[in-house]
Design a protein around this motif. Structure first.
Motif, PDB file in Angstrom:
ATOM      1  N   PRO A 192      -1.943-142.376 -14.826  1.00  0.00           N
ATOM      2  CA  PRO A 192      -0.660-141.766 -14.465  1.00  0.00           C
ATOM      3  C   PRO A 192      -0.818-140.362 -13.886  1.00  0.00           C
ATOM      4  CG  PRO A 192      -0.563-142.737 -16.657  1.00  0.00           C
ATOM      5  CD  PRO A 192      -2.005-142.740 -16.254  1.00  0.00           C
ATOM      6  N   ILE A 193       0.061-140.047 -12.947  1.00  0.00           N
ATOM      7  CA  ILE A 193       0.123-138.697 -12.382  1.00  0.00           C
ATOM      8  C   ILE A 193       1.029-137.863 -13.284  1.00  0.00           C
ATOM      9  CG2 ILE A 193       0.771-137.317 -10.366  1.00  0.00           C
ATOM     10  CD1 ILE A 193       0.459-139.941  -8.716  1.00  0.00           C
ATOM     11  N   PRO A 194       0.538-136.781 -13.877  1.00  0.00           N
ATOM     12  CA  PRO A 194       1.359-136.027 -14.841  1.00  0.00           C
ATOM     13  C   PRO A 194       2.403-135.129 -14.191  1.00  0.00           C
ATOM     14  CG  PRO A 194      -0.839-135.058 -14.685  1.00  0.00           C
ATOM     15  CD  PRO A 194      -0.864-136.300 -13.849  1.00  0.00           C
ATOM     16  N   GLN A 195       2.189-134.691 -12.958  1.00  0.00           N
ATOM     17  CA  GLN A 195       3.101-133.764 -12.311  1.00  0.00           C
ATOM     18  C   GLN A 195       4.333-134.485 -11.776  1.00  0.00           C
ATOM     19  OE1 GLN A 195      -0.147-133.881 -11.753  1.00  0.00           O
ATOM     20  NE2 GLN A 195      -1.008-131.865 -12.164  1.00  0.00           N
ATOM     21  N   GLU A 196       5.480-133.784 -11.745  1.00  0.00           N
ATOM     22  CA  GLU A 196       6.703-134.356 -11.201  1.00  0.00           C
ATOM     23  C   GLU A 196       6.933-133.926  -9.761  1.00  0.00           C
ATOM     24  OE1 GLU A 196      11.382-135.022 -12.490  1.00  0.00           O
ATOM     25  OE2 GLU A 196      10.307-133.250 -13.224  1.00  0.00           O
ATOM     26  N   SER A 197       6.646-132.660  -9.442  1.00  0.00           N
ATOM     27  CA  SER A 197       6.795-132.150  -8.069  1.00  0.00           C
ATOM     28  C   SER A 197       5.405-131.850  -7.536  1.00  0.00           C
ATOM     29  CB  SER A 197       7.654-130.878  -8.049  1.00  0.00           C
ATOM     30  OG  SER A 197       8.937-131.125  -8.558  1.00  0.00           O
ATOM     31  N   PHE A 198       4.923-132.683  -6.614  1.00  0.00           N
ATOM     32  CA  PHE A 198       3.546-132.480  -6.158  1.00  0.00           C
ATOM     33  C   PHE A 198       3.340-133.001  -4.747  1.00  0.00           C
ATOM     34  CE2 PHE A 198       3.413-136.818  -7.721  1.00  0.00           C
ATOM     35  CZ  PHE A 198       2.582-137.458  -6.825  1.00  0.00           C
TER      36      PHE A 198
END
Length: 336
Positions: free
Chosen positions: A172-178
């Motif tokens: 999973p990608i932990p960041q929301e805005s990237f």
């Protein structure tokens, strides 16, 4: 008797309320095998945090790499809707497609995967892109340009993560805005994620129209993301595996998605003495634009790509790769 009727009506009412609540929460996926085909794109997108894929060609049979990308995302993000929008589908044919092609049957059997028609005029409503769409003709780079525009509009309206259909998810990608750095000081637009109505995406759509040039490949894609990011901060080289932060946007290290850079794309289709572990990566971009389907995953080849398929999209590997090999083997009637 009246008391029993009241209790029964109360039970039905509460059950209805709980069902409606479940459709707005992660509990929705326990209902999807039955209700999946009756939900509209907007209903699914409004659940929030979708993983979005786009197919802007007219083809109707997703090739194995597309199937692998969608399946791997469905496995990694089991609590999120995974949506594949396809230009070649229509509202009339969408529900019938899973009986026509192997990949449709495979993907539609996954409880959090949805396959919808891509209706650009609807997607571009209430965005700066609608007027552009109504004026521009379908140019030589139209497949890429229309995809660049559609992903911006969808993420701006609904939020979530956009991924190209040659991206295999591994964690999973932990960041929301990237945004994803393809290399130092240069952003990809093949993977990015933002909450709905984020100003950066709106600014990208305005710049898309203002600086539009369909004859330059990537002008509305990675070059757009890069020039817009540069308006917010000074981009510097990456050192090691650290990520950068640009105001409220994470600019993720090339190792997160591009540990094998595009000049070396063919290494995915080679046999490695020791396969890399990709410990610093969230997903892997297999550079299908560079490949143009010249190299494919073959069962028993022991290439890096085959190992990735086996690990992260095993159903695709079994159904579309191994079964294809078995179909190609000669039967007794073919041997003289």
């Amino acid at each position: 008797m009246l008391r029993k009727i009241q209790i029964c009506l109360c039970f039905c009412f509460v059950s209805g309320i709980l069902y409606e609540i479940s459709l707005l929460s992660s509990c929705v996926f326990s209902y999807l095998p039955m209700a999946q085909h009756y939900l509209t794109p907007e209903q699914v997108l409004n659940l929030g945090k979708s993983i979005i894929f786009l197919e802007t060609t007219e083809r109707l049979e997703p090739p194995p790499l597309v199937s692998c990308s969608v399946e791997s995302a469905a496995r990694i993000y089991q609590d999120r809707p995974i949506i594949l929008f396809m230009r070649g589908l229509t509202n009339e044919t969408a529900l019938d497609m899973n009986t026509s092609y192997a990949a449709f049957s495979l993907l539609s059997s996954m409880k959090n995967v949805f396959i919808f028609p891509l209706q650009m005029e609807t997607i571009f409503q209430e965005t700066p892109l609608l007027q552009w769409y109504n004026q521009v003709s379908q140019e030589k780079n139209w497949v890429h340009v229309s995809s660049d525009a559609s992903r911006l509009a969808l993420i701006w309206k609904y939020g979530g993560i956009y991924m190209d259909t040659d991206v295999i998810s591994i964690r999973p990608i932990p960041q929301e805005s990237f945004l994803a750095a393809q290399k130092s000081r240069f952003s990809s637009n093949g993977i990015f994620g933002f909450p709905a109505r984020h100003k950066f995406i709106w600014d990208c759509m305005e710049n898309f129209v203002l600086k539009y040039n369909g004859n330059i490949w990537g002008n509305q894609g990675p070059f757009l993301m890069t020039r817009m990011l540069k308006t917010l901060c000074n981009l510097t080289d990456f050192q090691g595996t650290e990520d950068h932060s640009c105001q409220n946007i994470s600019f993720l290290n090339p190792q997160r998605f591009y540990p094998i850079p595009y000049p070396a794309w063919s290494r995915y289709y080679q046999v490695w003495d020791k396969s890399p572990n990709f410990n610093h990566s969230y997903a892997l971009h297999l550079w299908n634009f560079m490949n143009r389907n010249r190299k494919v995953v073959v069962a028993g080849s022991n290439t890096l790509a085959e190992k990735l398929y086996k690990t992260y999209c095993p159903t695709t590997y079994q159904d579309l790769i191994q079964n294809a090999k078995h179909r190609d083997l000669p039967g007794p009637e073919d041997i003289e």
